[in-house]
Write a protein that holds these residues in place. Sequence first.
Motif, short mmCIF file in Angstrom:
data_model
loop_
_atom_site.label_atom_id
_atom_site.label_comp_id
_atom_site.label_asym_id
_atom_site.label_seq_id
_atom_site.Cartn_x
_atom_site.Cartn_y
_atom_site.Cartn_z
N SER A 34 0.84 -1.21 0.00
CA SER A 34 0.00 0.00 0.00
C SER A 34 0.88 1.25 0.00
O SER A 34 2.05 1.20 0.38
CB SER A 34 -0.94 -0.02 1.21
N THR A 35 0.30 2.38 -0.37
CA THR A 35 1.08 3.62 -0.46
C THR A 35 1.47 4.14 0.90
O THR A 35 2.45 4.89 1.02
CB THR A 35 0.29 4.69 -1.22
N ASP A 36 0.77 3.78 1.91
CA ASP A 36 1.11 4.25 3.25
C ASP A 36 2.00 3.26 4.00
O ASP A 36 2.24 3.40 5.20
CB ASP A 36 -0.15 4.52 4.07
N SER A 37 2.51 2.22 3.32
CA SER A 37 3.40 1.24 3.95
C SER A 37 4.77 1.84 4.15
O SER A 37 5.27 2.59 3.31
CB SER A 37 3.49 0.00 3.08
N GLU A 38 5.39 1.55 5.28
CA GLU A 38 6.73 2.04 5.58
C GLU A 38 7.73 1.51 4.58
O GLU A 38 8.65 2.22 4.15
CB GLU A 38 7.13 1.64 7.00
N LEU A 39 7.60 0.30 4.20
CA LEU A 39 8.51 -0.27 3.24
C LEU A 39 8.38 0.40 1.89
O LEU A 39 9.37 0.68 1.21
CB LEU A 39 8.26 -1.78 3.12
N TYR A 40 7.11 0.73 1.49
CA TYR A 40 6.91 1.43 0.21
C TYR A 40 7.56 2.80 0.25
O TYR A 40 8.23 3.21 -0.69
CB TYR A 40 5.40 1.55 -0.05
N GLY A 41 7.37 3.49 1.38
CA GLY A 41 8.00 4.81 1.52
C GLY A 41 9.52 4.71 1.46
O GLY A 41 10.19 5.54 0.85
N TYR A 42 10.08 3.65 2.11
CA TYR A 42 11.54 3.48 2.10
C TYR A 42 12.03 3.19 0.70
O TYR A 42 13.05 3.74 0.24
CB TYR A 42 11.93 2.36 3.07
#
Length: 322
Positions: free
Chosen positions: A307-315
């Motif tokens: 998801s776009t709000d996932s920490e891994l996605y943000g990283y």
Amino acid sequence: MMVRVFGLLFLIIALAAVSASVFVVNEYEQIVVTRFGKVVDRNPSPEQEAVLEPGLNFKVPFVDQVNRFEKRFLEWDGKVTQVPTKEKRFILVDTYARWRISDAVLFYKRLKDERGAQRRLDGILDGETRDSIARHDLVELVRTSNRKPQYDEAQLAEEETTELEPIQIGRDAIRDEILRNAQLRVADLGIEILDVQFKRINYVREVQETVFDRMIAERRRIADRFRSEGEGEASRIRGDKERELKSISSDAFRRAQEIIGLADAEATTIYAEAYDQSSASRDLYAFLKSLETYRQTVSDDTVMVLSTDSELYGYLRSSRGQ
């Protein structure tokens, strides 16, 4: 010329007569001189007519005859005979004896020579042996005393010991009985029996086979008992081994679980101590722990939906400069 021939002939006859009138008695001999088959008295004592002293002696030539007899001990070797005992057990008995000529004149009158003496001894000694054995049990012939057998402690522990049947007289007494009775029967033959011994006593073949079968069966019984005891001991040793192996395995498993528990406890303590640090440290620890988890679970071919709000996605977006 005729005088010389007659003189030489007379000399030869004289030498022959002198030679025929002289005889030598050896140390081991006793001599009986006979004349026309009758004994010639050669000693002043009326009780002794034989020549016993060694040396040179004279006789009437061409008339007297010299009969030589042994002064030494002589041997009688009996034949192996089958004899029944008192309990009707047939055994083979082999005996021998020692004898001597005690009265040479009486010996000559009754037996003539050693061959005749051997024949008479065959009948006398064999008969007395048979009669004496028939009056006694076999155990009396094979034992001499009631001595008790000696066993050590190991034999007493491993083998079944039995008491021997007691005897009344024994083999030596039977031998003395044979000797005594035989001496009475040869007293008027001019000989003396000095000793009688059993050379061998054995079962007849039929009885031997039965005895051997019984001995084999007894040995097999003892062997089976030892084999059974050995198998029992082997089973006990195997049982002790299995029990000891299980005890060792159980102790090792318990020790391993204790070590694992201590390690887990120590790891948990370390995790807890790390978690109790500052907020930034906790966030960094959580982030690194997540990365470690992803590294262990995600491969190059793994497809992930984030998801776009996932920490891994943000990283991942920040790492690509977007």
